[in-house]
Design a protein around this motif. Structure first.
Motif, PDB file in Angstrom:
ATOM      1  N   ALA A   1      44.068  42.247  40.108  1.00 42.11           N
ATOM      2  CA  ALA A   1      45.425  41.966  39.624  1.00 42.11           C
ATOM      3  C   ALA A   1      45.674  42.681  38.299  1.00 42.11           C
ATOM      4  CB  ALA A   1      45.623  40.461  39.483  1.00 42.11           C
ATOM      5  N   LYS A   2      44.615  42.769  37.479  1.00 43.35           N
ATOM      6  CA  LYS A   2      44.760  43.401  36.158  1.00 43.35           C
ATOM      7  C   LYS A   2      45.100  44.892  36.325  1.00 43.35           C
ATOM      8  CE  LYS A   2      42.099  43.956  31.891  1.00 43.35           C
ATOM      9  NZ  LYS A   2      41.631  45.339  31.910  1.00 43.35           N
TER      10      LYS A   2
ATOM     11  N   ALA B   1      48.606  45.301  37.649  1.00 41.47           N
ATOM     12  CA  ALA B   1      49.603  45.045  36.583  1.00 41.47           C
ATOM     13  C   ALA B   1      49.684  46.254  35.653  1.00 41.47           C
ATOM     14  CB  ALA B   1      49.229  43.783  35.816  1.00 41.47           C
TER      15      ALA B   1
ATOM     16  N   GLU C   1      49.675  38.219  42.354  1.00 41.23           N
ATOM     17  CA  GLU C   1      49.077  37.761  41.081  1.00 41.23           C
ATOM     18  C   GLU C   1      49.466  38.683  39.932  1.00 41.23           C
ATOM     19  OE1 GLU C   1      45.116  36.006  43.230  1.00 41.23           O
ATOM     20  OE2 GLU C   1      44.823  37.301  41.476  1.00 41.23           O
ATOM     21  N   ALA C   2      49.478  39.986  40.228  1.00 41.97           N
ATOM     22  CA  ALA C   2      49.832  40.956  39.178  1.00 41.97           C
ATOM     23  C   ALA C   2      51.271  40.744  38.723  1.00 41.97           C
ATOM     24  CB  ALA C   2      49.650  42.372  39.709  1.00 41.97           C
TER      25      ALA C   2
ATOM     26  N   GLU D   1      52.954  37.994  38.822  1.00 47.71           N
ATOM     27  CA  GLU D   1      53.022  36.747  38.052  1.00 47.71           C
ATOM     28  C   GLU D   1      52.498  36.974  36.633  1.00 47.71           C
ATOM     29  OE1 GLU D   1      51.596  33.539  40.435  1.00 47.71           O
ATOM     30  OE2 GLU D   1      51.271  32.334  38.627  1.00 47.71           O
ATOM     31  N   LYS D   2      51.407  37.703  36.554  1.00 52.74           N
ATOM     32  CA  LYS D   2      50.797  38.033  35.263  1.00 52.74           C
ATOM     33  C   LYS D   2      51.814  38.726  34.348  1.00 52.74           C
ATOM     34  CE  LYS D   2      46.420  40.438  34.404  1.00 52.74           C
ATOM     35  NZ  LYS D   2      45.808  39.506  33.521  1.00 52.74           N
TER      36      LYS D   2
ATOM     37  N   ASP E   1      54.608  36.358  33.199  1.00 48.41           N
ATOM     38  CA  ASP E   1      54.212  35.357  32.203  1.00 48.41           C
ATOM     39  C   ASP E   1      53.788  35.974  30.879  1.00 48.41           C
ATOM     40  OD1 ASP E   1      54.683  33.616  34.173  1.00 48.41           O
ATOM     41  OD2 ASP E   1      52.577  33.237  34.694  1.00 48.41           O
ATOM     42  N   ASP E   2      53.663  37.283  30.818  1.00 51.20           N
ATOM     43  CA  ASP E   2      53.119  37.907  29.611  1.00 51.20           C
ATOM     44  C   ASP E   2      54.244  38.201  28.619  1.00 51.20           C
ATOM     45  OD1 ASP E   2      51.946  39.458  27.702  1.00 51.20           O
ATOM     46  OD2 ASP E   2      50.823  40.710  29.108  1.00 51.20           O
TER      47      ASP E   2
END
Ligand code: ADP
Ligand code: PEP
Length: 454
Positions: free
Chosen positions: A65-66, A69, A100-101, A103-104, A107-108
């Protein structure tokens, strides 16, 4: 037109920042392609965003996911899953990682709002492609075997041959009629034509074909095989493709998985195939995905107008086209498809070998940078990055600069890129000013009037 573009945007693009770009208003005053080219301006500060999207293949090196993103932050608009590789389970996992990415990023607080764009998700089918087999001892994905020029290799096409690894003298292909359809002298291109073999003796009784290596080199796992001009008799879309699409589309209704918005069909040659792909990927109660037809051969090209009635866009499969047609015709095909898409307000995507040297070096060649900029000027809506970069260990060190380097030429040139109807409606949310209002003739025969697609 606007409706079509809005559909595209809803799967992968953000329009708000593009629509407010004032330099584009200036650009729309050009009435001819020559005026447009004469007015190219390299002094003005580039716009932050443009209408040209970037699609990236999500392979093993981006299964996190990282990383995904970071790819979005580096410029990725559409994530592509290629059904030619990996298992259905791995593709499901990739859809989860993409969700997930997103969402990350949402939220960042450090991520600026313009990066909160919806990420498009595309699934690319395999179509009627033939592929080579696995490598020795199921080695790393980056492993290769060396095919030596002038050496003899046997291509095994027996269903049981898949169990044996390929070597520098024995290959396997996943098409069991292979030995029946080739004749002595037939060219066999592998890996988008980077390697070339010539059939010496087909042995259908042994499900084998003996070949001479004309252009050798390193061969990786599951490379595409092209027999130029040969009708393999394979269906345009296999039952496996349809089943995989249906399974992924239905799973992607689950909120923990990213929603598939685009389906891409390889070697599309008819409108019927577009309909079948769309139907397979439409899950109960949900809107159908966009369908992009990949044009990879002369038959697809001949059916372009018919295909475009059904398809939302076309991908110029330069890899396949460069094997099926003489290489020197590929640029003309690219320009024609891009122009036809622009006039029909359909999306055009340019793929293969974009900035290829960046797989090895940090900066692209000038020729590659010009290739990208010219594609943008011609009105291409999206650039697809593929090849081996998803495999690189130093994935982001290579991938992110690669994406950014696309961004640099894009803004500088694209303010004049208004001779493309579809790109214009993406930018300005209104129908484009037709650039053919005044017929124009260049003073000298332009290079695009050179070789014509057959
Ligand atoms: N889901 C996957 N599983 C395993 N390997 C993959 C996957 N997706 C991509 N790859 C690897 O990344 C490479 C580049 O992807 P892509 O450009 O889509 O492939 P190709 O050029 O073979 O059509 C592939 O050749 C393959 O080795
Ligand atoms: C993108 C292409 O097709 P594939 O995905 O089969 O490599 C191509 O041929 O350029």
């Amino acid at each position: 037109m606007v409706k079509i573009r809005s559909k595209l945007l809803s799967t992968g693009q953000s329009i708000s920042s593009m629509a407010s770009n004032s330099s584009n208003t200036h650009a729309c005053s050009f009435r001819t392609a020559l005026q447009q080219a004469c007015s190219l301006d390299v002094d003005t500060s580039p716009a932050k965003t443009t209408g040209t999207g970037i699609m990236c293949t999500i392979g093993p090196a981006s299964w996190s996911a990282k990383v995904i993103a970071e790819m979005v932050q580096a410029g990725m608009d559409i994530a592509r899953l290629n059904l030619c590789h990996g298992t259905l389970e791995e593709h499901r996992r990739a859809l989860k990682l993409i969700a997930e990415a997103e969402e990350k990023l949402r939220d960042d607080p450090e991520v600026s709002t313009w990066q909160h764009k919806p990420l498009g998700v595309a699934v690319d089918t395999r179509g009627s492609e033939i592929r080579t087999g696995a490598l020795p001892e199921h080695g790393k994905l980056t492993d290769t075997v060396n095919l030596e020029t002038d050496s003899l290799v046997t291509i095994d096409c027996s269903p049981t041959g898949a169990a044996q690894p390929i070597t520098s003298t024995r290959l396997w292909v996943d098409f069991d009629n292979f030995a029946k359809i080739v004749q002595p002298g037939q060219a066999v291109y592998i890996d988008d034509g980077l390697l070339e073999l010539r059939v010496e003796s087909p042995r259908p009784a042994d499900s084998a074909v003996d070949c001479l290596v004309i252009v050798g080199g390193q061969l990786g796992a599951a490379r595409c095989v092209c027999l130029p001009g040969v009708d393999t008799g394979m269906p345009e879309v296999s039952q496996r493709d349809l089943d995989d699409l249906a399974a992924l589309a239905s799973d992607s209704g689950d909120d923990s998985l990213a929603r598939i918005g685009i389906v891409m069909g390889s070697f599309v040659r008819s409108a019927e195939t577009v309909r079948r792909l769309r139907q397979a990927a439409t899950a109960d109660g949900r809107p159908p995905p966009l369908v992009v037809a990949k044009i990879g051969d002369a038959r697809g090209l001949q059916a372009l107008e018919e295909i475009l009635v059904e398809a939302d866009g076309v991908l110029v499969a330069r890899g396949d086209l460069g094997c099926e047609l003489p290489q020197e015709k590929v640029f003309a095909v690219q320009k024609r498809i891009t122009a036809v898409c622009s006039t029909s307000a359909k999306a055009s995507i340019c793929a293969t070998h974009l900035l290829n040297s960046m797989l090895m070096r940090p900066r692209p060649t000038r020729a590659e940078a010009s290739d990208v900029a010219n594609a943008v000027l011609d009105g291409v809506d999206c650039l697809m990055l593929s090849g081996r970069q998803p495999l690189a260990n130093t994935r982001l060190k290579r991938c992110a600069p690669l994406l950014r380097s696309v961004e640099k030429p894009r803004p500088a040139y694209s303010r004049a890129s208004t001779c493309s109807g579809s790109a214009d409606s993406l930018w300005r949310q209104r129908p484009p000013v037709p650039c053919t209002a005044a017929p124009w003739r260049p003073a000298k025969p332009p290079c695009v009037a050179g070789p014509q697609p057959s």
